[in-house]
Motif scaffolding. Structure first.
Motif, PDB file in Angstrom:
ATOM      1  N   ASP A   1       2.101   4.534  -1.133  1.00 10.14           N
ATOM      2  CA  ASP A   1       1.743   5.538  -2.186  1.00 10.14           C
ATOM      3  C   ASP A   1       2.731   5.685  -3.385  1.00 10.14           C
ATOM      4  O   ASP A   1       2.321   5.932  -4.425  1.00 10.14           O
ATOM      5  CB  ASP A   1       1.220   6.733  -1.330  1.00 10.14           C
ATOM      6  CG  ASP A   1       0.163   6.605  -0.689  1.00 10.14           C
ATOM      7  OD1 ASP A   1      -0.586   5.795  -0.825  1.00 10.14           O
ATOM      8  OD2 ASP A   1      -0.576   7.581  -0.089  1.00 10.14           O
TER       9      ASP A   1
ATOM     10  N   LYS B   1      -5.599   0.694  -4.040  1.00 12.06           N
ATOM     11  CA  LYS B   1      -5.740  -0.066  -2.680  1.00 12.06           C
ATOM     12  C   LYS B   1      -6.484  -1.194  -2.563  1.00 12.06           C
ATOM     13  O   LYS B   1      -6.516  -2.014  -1.824  1.00 12.06           O
ATOM     14  CB  LYS B   1      -5.309   1.005  -1.789  1.00 12.06           C
ATOM     15  CG  LYS B   1      -4.030   1.627  -1.767  1.00 12.06           C
ATOM     16  CD  LYS B   1      -3.968   2.700  -0.661  1.00 12.06           C
ATOM     17  CE  LYS B   1      -2.633   3.353  -0.649  1.00 12.06           C
ATOM     18  NZ  LYS B   1      -2.607   4.503   0.632  1.00 12.06           N
TER      19      LYS B   1
ATOM     20  N   ILE C   1      -5.862  -4.699  -3.063  1.00 12.59           N
ATOM     21  CA  ILE C   1      -4.974  -5.448  -2.301  1.00 12.59           C
ATOM     22  C   ILE C   1      -5.541  -6.603  -1.651  1.00 12.59           C
ATOM     23  O   ILE C   1      -4.789  -8.003  -1.715  1.00 12.59           O
ATOM     24  CB  ILE C   1      -4.513  -4.692  -1.231  1.00 12.59           C
ATOM     25  CG1 ILE C   1      -3.452  -3.481  -1.948  1.00 12.59           C
ATOM     26  CG2 ILE C   1      -3.415  -5.291  -0.246  1.00 12.59           C
ATOM     27  CD1 ILE C   1      -2.901  -2.396  -0.680  1.00 12.59           C
TER      28      ILE C   1
ATOM     29  N   ASP D   1       0.753  -1.053  -0.009  1.00 11.80           N
ATOM     30  CA  ASP D   1       0.170  -0.123  -0.153  1.00 11.80           C
ATOM     31  C   ASP D   1       0.905   1.338   0.024  1.00 11.80           C
ATOM     32  O   ASP D   1       0.281   2.323   0.415  1.00 11.80           O
ATOM     33  CB  ASP D   1      -0.878   0.123   1.383  1.00 11.80           C
ATOM     34  CG  ASP D   1      -0.038  -0.087   2.315  1.00 11.80           C
ATOM     35  OD1 ASP D   1       0.991  -0.050   2.615  1.00 11.80           O
ATOM     36  OD2 ASP D   1      -1.013   0.347   3.748  1.00 11.80           O
TER      37      ASP D   1
ATOM     38  N   GLN E   1      -6.624   5.223  -4.058  1.00  8.46           N
ATOM     39  CA  GLN E   1      -7.647   4.392  -3.178  1.00  8.46           C
ATOM     40  C   GLN E   1      -8.200   3.150  -3.862  1.00  8.46           C
ATOM     41  O   GLN E   1      -8.290   2.181  -3.505  1.00  8.46           O
ATOM     42  CB  GLN E   1      -8.720   5.342  -2.727  1.00  8.46           C
ATOM     43  CG  GLN E   1      -9.577   4.770  -1.512  1.00  8.46           C
ATOM     44  CD  GLN E   1      -8.767   4.272  -0.344  1.00  8.46           C
ATOM     45  OE1 GLN E   1      -8.010   4.878   0.048  1.00  8.46           O
ATOM     46  NE2 GLN E   1      -9.051   3.000   0.034  1.00  8.46           N
TER      47      GLN E   1
END
Length: 537
Positions: free
Chosen positions: A292, A313, A316, A290, A310
């Motif tokens: 950035d 992510k 994941i 995660d 977002q």
């Protein structure tokens, strides 16, 4: 203009992807409208196609279309790595359209339009059609639907003579006679192309398709071959080789700079390959999933369209870590496969001068891949020093060619009379009765012999009592071949090996038959091996 090309919208805030690739080949000189065709392609996209490219796409085009002093492209081969869903198809479609309608007429004295061919290739025809369908939508002079009419570009339609939709012959033919065709990689042969796009290069698990496509641009002035993909895995042997070369050249460049050497001059003078362009948008190895910065570096389109940090992510928890790192972070993930044969030990048995003496016994073996697409013929015999020798002597598509090939081989060397074949549970079973009917002594490999083939082959390698020639096709299979347990023994595992391993299996079967069966070879005073050689690839 600076190398950052801020005029094209590079944004450095944390909500947008990183425009520059993490690893890339630097330019030989300052890039502007006189030294790169990338600026012209960007203008073509904006003014003609009404496509607004993302900053990373502009950056790539400007760098990859760098020009030399004579107006030819610096890069003859270009490899691009970027995570999925970042707009690879769009930028390749824009570039292909510019090649077809603009670039094809720029140097008629060097490459006239009638000889200007753009080829789209991939592992499958459907994959190759991505950029092609985009171009066809823009230029189709006879749209079939209202939606297609709205997407068509009126400035391009008059320049198209016809579009072929015949299966296997798909293509766009311009009035200038420049063409854009799409083919599956293995169906491309001989034609010279001015430009080529090889999409989803990670899907190439053997060298065959790449070898075909990589040859078609070699004889054309200022040609370019683009390979574009996200990162691969242990099966992506073609892409891995290109990535290794690209990274190595970038490292060499940086090493020159660190020593205060004029890197551009050294590359331009031919000391290093300046015609190979490498551009990789990827996250640093071992980063957090995660992170950035890692996501922004591997996904340069973040923030310019629907893709956000977002939204990325959120994948994941829905993907395996290996898949997420490969697809989203564009990282190479090598599966923990332990090959049955240690490639280093296999390499130790390599002998470029190894051969079977003219009076020696030779046993052949035939094996076909599980999908019946490729058949291999291997040979085994004893060298003058008594050590066994194995080698691949033929590899071709399909199965029907085998009987005639073996007949020709026997006609030139009558003492070759024995063939080993797995006689149950594989496509090669088809050869057993056919070869026996043609007078071959067929050694059937089945039951406990399957384990004996596998085990004996490994034992000879470990004991340094097996010799072989350097053959990349077999070396590749050795590196990925695994075994499975059958009762109390190990047998070759065709299904779980990363590639098809039929060439290696054939070698092991030929060795087993050589060492465990009686010779049927008649006495001979001369051998065609001395005249024809055993390597018939």
């Amino acid at each position: 203009m600076s190398e950052d090309y801020a005029v094209y919208g590079e944004v450095r805030d944390k909500a947008h992807g990183v425009t520059k690739p993490r690893i890339y080949t630097p330019p030989l000189r300052k890039l502007d409208k006189t030294t790169s065709n990338g600026f012209a392609v960007i203008a073509f996209a904006e003014l003609i196609l009404h496509v607004h490219l993302y900053p990373w796409q502009c950056w790539l085009l400007i760098h990859a279309l760098e020009l030399l002093e004579d107006g030819s492209y610096r890069f003859r081969r270009i490899i691009v790595l970027v995570a999925r869903q970042n707009g690879k198809t769009t930028v390749m479609g824009v570039l292909a359209a510019w090649w077809l309608f603009i670039d094809s007429s720029k140097h008629p004295d060097k490459v006239p339009p009638v000889k200007f061919l753009v080829v789209g290739a991939a592992q499958t025809l459907d994959n190759a059609k991505g950029p092609y369908e985009t171009v066809k939508t823009w230029c189709n002079p006879a749209p079939a639907t209202e939606e297609e009419s709205e997407l068509a570009c009126a400035d391009l339609q008059p320049f198209v003579q016809r579009i072929s939709n015949v299966n296997g012959e798909e293509g766009i033919i311009c009035r200038s006679k420049a063409k854009y065709v799409v083919r599956a990689a293995n169906n491309i042969r001989s034609k010279s192309a001015a430009r080529a796009i090889f999409d989803e290069l990670r899907e190439q698990h053997t060298e065959d398709g790449w070898n075909s496509v990589s040859q078609i641009t070699k004889a054309v002035w200022s040609s370019q071959l683009w390979g574009i993909s996200n990162a691969g895995d242990h099966r992506s042997v073609v892409l891995k080789k290109q990535v290794d070369k690209g990274r190595r050249l970038v490292e060499d460049w940086n090493a020159y700079v660190a020593r205060g050497v004029d890197a551009a001059q050294r590359f331009a003078n031919g000391e290093k390959d300046a015609s190979f362009g490498y551009f990789e948008w990827s996250a640093e190895d071992k980063c957090e999933l995660d992170d950035d910065e890692a996501i922004r570096q591997s996904n340069p389109s973040v923030g310019y369209g629907p893709m956000t940090l977002q939204s990325i992510k959120s994948d994941i928890d829905g993907m395996t870590e290996a898949a997420y790192r490969t697809e989203v972070l564009c990282q190479w993930v090598t599966a923990d496969i332990i090959p049955y044969i240690d490639p280093k030990i296999w390499k130790a048995g390599e002998d470029k001068e190894s051969a079977i003496p003219v009076e020696g016994r030779v046993v052949l073996a035939v094996d076909t891949s599980a999908d019946r697409t490729t058949t291999y013929v291997a040979a085994a015999g004893h060298r003058a020093d008594g050590l066994p020798h194995v080698e691949l002597i033929a590899r071709r598509d399909g199965m029907l060619w085998v009987p005639a090939y073996l007949r020709r081989l026997r006609d030139s060397w009558p003492s070759i009379t024995e063939v080993a074949v797995q006689s149950k549970g594989c496509p090669a079973v088809d050869f057993v009765d056919l070869l026996a009917a043609e007078g071959w002594t067929v050694h059937c490999i089945e039951g406990f012999k399957l384990g004996a083939c596998c085990g004996r082959f490994l034992d000879r390698i470990k004991e340094r009592k097996l010799k072989h020639l350097p053959q990349p096709a077999i070396d590749q299979q050795v590196s990925v071949a695994v075994s499975r347990r059958l009762g109390e023994v190990q047998v070759w595992d065709r299904q779980n090996s990363a590639l098809q391993i039929s060439g290696l299996i054939a070698q092991s079967e030929a060795l087993y038959a050589l060492e465990t069966t009686e010779s049927t070879q008649p006495k001979q005073t001369a051998s065609a091996y001395a005249e024809h050689g055993l390597m018939i690839l």
